[in-house]
Design an enzyme around this catalytic site. Structure first.
Site, PDB file in Angstrom:
ATOM      1  N   CYS A 196     -18.798  57.810 -93.148  1.00 17.09           N
ATOM      2  CA  CYS A 196     -19.768  59.374 -93.761  1.00 17.09           C
ATOM      3  C   CYS A 196     -19.273  60.626 -94.051  1.00 17.09           C
ATOM      4  CB  CYS A 196     -20.585  59.331 -92.397  1.00 17.09           C
ATOM      5  SG  CYS A 196     -21.945  57.784 -92.123  1.00 17.09           S
ATOM      6  N   HIS A 200     -22.915  67.216 -92.689  1.00 17.31           N
ATOM      7  CA  HIS A 200     -23.155  65.391 -92.359  1.00 17.31           C
ATOM      8  C   HIS A 200     -24.921  64.831 -91.814  1.00 17.31           C
ATOM      9  CE1 HIS A 200     -23.026  61.193 -92.733  1.00 17.31           C
ATOM     10  NE2 HIS A 200     -23.868  61.071 -91.780  1.00 17.31           N
ATOM     11  N   ASN A 226     -29.465  58.455 -93.200  1.00 16.09           N
ATOM     12  CA  ASN A 226     -28.396  58.879 -93.045  1.00 16.09           C
ATOM     13  C   ASN A 226     -28.152  58.295 -94.306  1.00 16.09           C
ATOM     14  OD1 ASN A 226     -25.753  58.696 -93.398  1.00 16.09           O
ATOM     15  ND2 ASN A 226     -25.374  58.360 -90.978  1.00 16.09           N
TER      16      ASN A 226
HETATM   17  N1  ACO Z   1     -36.129  51.539 -81.639  1.00 20.29           N
HETATM   18  C1  ACO Z   1     -36.472  51.166 -80.424  1.00 20.29           C
HETATM   19  N2  ACO Z   1     -35.287  51.464 -79.490  1.00 20.29           N
HETATM   20  C2  ACO Z   1     -34.378  51.134 -79.602  1.00 20.29           C
HETATM   21  C3  ACO Z   1     -34.233  51.240 -81.206  1.00 20.29           C
HETATM   22  C4  ACO Z   1     -35.226  51.397 -81.775  1.00 20.29           C
HETATM   23  N3  ACO Z   1     -35.032  51.818 -83.318  1.00 20.29           N
HETATM   24  N4  ACO Z   1     -32.933  50.970 -81.233  1.00 20.29           N
HETATM   25  C5  ACO Z   1     -32.353  51.049 -80.438  1.00 20.29           C
HETATM   26  N5  ACO Z   1     -32.931  51.484 -78.715  1.00 20.29           N
HETATM   27  C6  ACO Z   1     -32.922  50.598 -77.816  1.00 20.29           C
HETATM   28  C7  ACO Z   1     -31.987  50.473 -76.780  1.00 20.29           C
HETATM   29  O1  ACO Z   1     -31.783  49.395 -76.933  1.00 20.29           O
HETATM   30  C8  ACO Z   1     -31.676  51.328 -75.525  1.00 20.29           C
HETATM   31  O2  ACO Z   1     -32.515  50.498 -75.039  1.00 20.29           O
HETATM   32  P1  ACO Z   1     -31.863  49.651 -73.197  1.00 20.29           P
HETATM   33  O3  ACO Z   1     -31.948  51.368 -73.105  1.00 20.29           O
HETATM   34  O4  ACO Z   1     -33.080  49.156 -72.838  1.00 20.29           O
HETATM   35  O5  ACO Z   1     -30.865  49.428 -73.858  1.00 20.29           O
HETATM   36  C9  ACO Z   1     -32.549  52.193 -75.989  1.00 20.29           C
HETATM   37  O6  ACO Z   1     -33.282  52.615 -77.291  1.00 20.29           O
HETATM   38  C10 ACO Z   1     -31.502  53.735 -76.303  1.00 20.29           C
HETATM   39  O7  ACO Z   1     -30.255  53.398 -76.699  1.00 20.29           O
HETATM   40  P2  ACO Z   1     -29.202  54.470 -77.003  1.00 20.29           P
HETATM   41  O8  ACO Z   1     -28.439  53.898 -78.015  1.00 20.29           O
HETATM   42  O9  ACO Z   1     -28.989  54.430 -76.023  1.00 20.29           O
HETATM   43  O10 ACO Z   1     -30.170  55.737 -78.114  1.00 20.29           O
HETATM   44  P3  ACO Z   1     -29.549  56.967 -78.415  1.00 20.29           P
HETATM   45  O11 ACO Z   1     -30.375  58.376 -77.435  1.00 20.29           O
HETATM   46  O12 ACO Z   1     -27.824  56.818 -78.578  1.00 20.29           O
HETATM   47  O13 ACO Z   1     -29.494  57.382 -79.636  1.00 20.29           O
HETATM   48  C11 ACO Z   1     -28.838  56.599 -82.264  1.00 20.29           C
HETATM   49  C12 ACO Z   1     -29.110  56.171 -80.773  1.00 20.29           C
HETATM   50  C13 ACO Z   1     -29.858  57.362 -82.491  1.00 20.29           C
HETATM   51  C14 ACO Z   1     -27.906  55.386 -82.845  1.00 20.29           C
HETATM   52  C15 ACO Z   1     -27.633  57.416 -81.167  1.00 20.29           C
HETATM   53  O14 ACO Z   1     -26.899  57.180 -80.998  1.00 20.29           O
HETATM   54  C16 ACO Z   1     -27.216  58.384 -82.719  1.00 20.29           C
HETATM   55  O15 ACO Z   1     -26.975  58.980 -83.416  1.00 20.29           O
HETATM   56  N6  ACO Z   1     -25.488  57.620 -82.722  1.00 20.29           N
HETATM   57  C17 ACO Z   1     -24.865  58.575 -83.396  1.00 20.29           C
HETATM   58  C18 ACO Z   1     -24.374  58.107 -85.324  1.00 20.29           C
HETATM   59  C19 ACO Z   1     -23.607  58.456 -86.206  1.00 20.29           C
HETATM   60  O16 ACO Z   1     -23.327  59.568 -86.181  1.00 20.29           O
HETATM   61  N7  ACO Z   1     -22.965  58.001 -87.035  1.00 20.29           N
HETATM   62  C20 ACO Z   1     -21.613  57.828 -87.373  1.00 20.29           C
HETATM   63  C21 ACO Z   1     -21.971  58.426 -88.924  1.00 20.29           C
HETATM   64  S1  ACO Z   1     -22.491  56.566 -89.984  1.00 20.29           S
HETATM   65  C22 ACO Z   1     -21.264  55.795 -90.982  1.00 20.29           C
HETATM   66  O17 ACO Z   1     -20.066  56.926 -90.819  1.00 20.29           O
HETATM   67  C23 ACO Z   1     -21.375  55.090 -91.793  1.00 20.29           C
END
Ligand code: ACO
Length: 332
Positions: free
Chosen positions: A115, A256, A286
């Site tokens: 990213c 980003h 994204n």
């Molecule tokens: N729908 C419903 N529930 C979901 C989904 C979904 N699509 N995806 C995950 N969950 C659930 C999980 O299973 C988890 O359930 P559990 O508590 O029973 O285990 C719960 O939701 C919480 O999951 P988390 O991963 O802790 O959720 P979080 O609040 O962290 O949000 C997210 C997830 C949006 C992916 C976040 O962590 C994030 O934005 N991370 C950073 C992403 C990023 O910056 N990436 C870098 C760039 S990408 C690149 O370089 C290619």
């Protein structure tokens, strides 16, 4: 500050017509519009038609960018494509773009930084101009994330979309303007949290890699979030401090677009209110290397929100880990 700087002369973009909404995804995996919107800020994303590759989007974004500047493809000196989803390993997407544009004099290469692909590509192109060898460098951020996303994995499939943006860099006619400063980092220790296991030389395609779904992006979102929310804010604040600037001096912050909460955190650490933060994650999700040039298009072509002398900060965080920030002063 370098004696000679590069500035962004024009911007172009391409986003596919096809929309994939949160409601569409509710029918594909166990998720909800409410979860996606509240955790990420995303409402919909664009998806490129099957059978088309990255260069299809990159050429179109670059063509619009050149047309806006009134510059012929044959005048371009070099093409840099930031991407993690090239049409194929080789030839590079930059070669395919060179052919597609008819950029007969240009050389070029792809730059892989997740990213942060556009930020790293922009600073690389800027330094090619600063060094005095080149007059016109095309920098493109383009990713077809739908080609490496597992639409059975709710952890990742809701987050990404397809899109491309392109900018033309030229030597800035006025000192003190253009791309003034940048900070960049990589930390390979983060690779375990965000990667694609197979398809490279370590694990070439095999029955096993396909069965295990290893040709798709893998992300431990919570781990990535922890680093991203801290480090993207750190580099954004550092670039202000070392240039003697405060949040109030910045006309626009272009981060980003991975997650609205990460963007919020960086903006509040910088002391920038959200009215000066450029957001397109709701419409495009994204798009990896595409996010920042797509935002730039919104604020220069769709709305004219930048004027000569405005300070702009860009910042990104991505797979690698990779992260960085850029300070520029708008000139046009
Ligand atoms: N729908 C419903 N529930 C979901 C989904 C979904 N699509 N995806 C995950 N969950 C659930 C999980 O299973 C988890 O359930 P559990 O508590 O029973 O285990 C719960 O939701 C919480 O999951 P988390 O991963 O802790 O959720 P979080 O609040 O962290 O949000 C997210 C997830 C949006 C992916 C976040 O962590 C994030 O934005 N991370 C950073 C992403 C990023 O910056 N990436 C870098 C760039 S990408 C690149 O370089 C290619």
């Amino acid at each position: 500050m370098p004696d000679r700087t590069a500035y962004i002369r024009s911007v172009g973009r391409f986003v596919p017509e096809t929309r994939l909404t949160n409601q569409d995804l509710e029918k594909m995996v166990e998720t909800s519009d409410e979860w996606i919107l509240s955790r990420t800020g995303i409402r919909e994303r664009r998806i490129l038609d099957p059978g088309l590759g990255n260069s299809y989007m990159a050429v179109r974004a670059a063509r619009e960018c050149l047309e806006r500047a009134g510059v012929g493809a044959e005048e371009v000196d070099a093409i840099i494509v930031g991407t993690v989803t090239p049409d194929m390993f080789f030839p590079s997407t930059a070669c395919l773009v060179q052919k597609g544009l008819g950029a007969t004099r240009a050389w070029g290469f792809d730059l892989s930084a997740g990213c942060s692909g556009f930020v790293f590509s922009l600073t690389t192109g800027a330094q090619m101009i600063e060094a005095g060898r080149y007059q016109k460098v095309l920098v493109i951020g383009s990713d077809v994330m739908s080609s490496i996303i597992d639409y059975q994995d709710r952890n990742t499939c809701v987050l990404f979309g397809d899109g491309a943006g392109a900018v033309l860099l030229e030597p800035c006619p006025e000192p003190g303007h253009g791309i003034l400063d940048f900070i960049q980092h990589v930390s390979g220790a983060g690779g375990e949290f965000l990667h694609m296991k197979a398809g490279g030389s370590l694990r070439p395609a095999s029955h096993e890699t396909i069965q295990n779904r290893w040709h798709y992006a893998y992300q431990e979102g919570r781990q990535v979030f922890k680093f991203a929310v801290t480090e993207m804010a750190n580099v954004s604040v550092q670039i202000l401090e070392r240039n003697g600037l405060k949040g109030e001096d910045i006309a626009l912050f272009i981060p980003h677009q991975a997650n609205l909460r990460i963007i919020d955190a960086a903006a509040s650490r910088m002391g920038i209110d959200m009215s000066r933060v450029v957001i397109n994650i709701d419409r495009y999700a994204n798009t990896t290397a595409g996010t920042i040039p797509l935002c730039l298009y919104d604020v220069t072509v769709e709305d004219r929100r930048l004027k000569k002398g405005d300070y702009v900060v860009m910042a990104a965080f991505g797979a690698g880990f990779t992260w960085g920030s850029i300070l520029l002063r708008w000139w046009e």
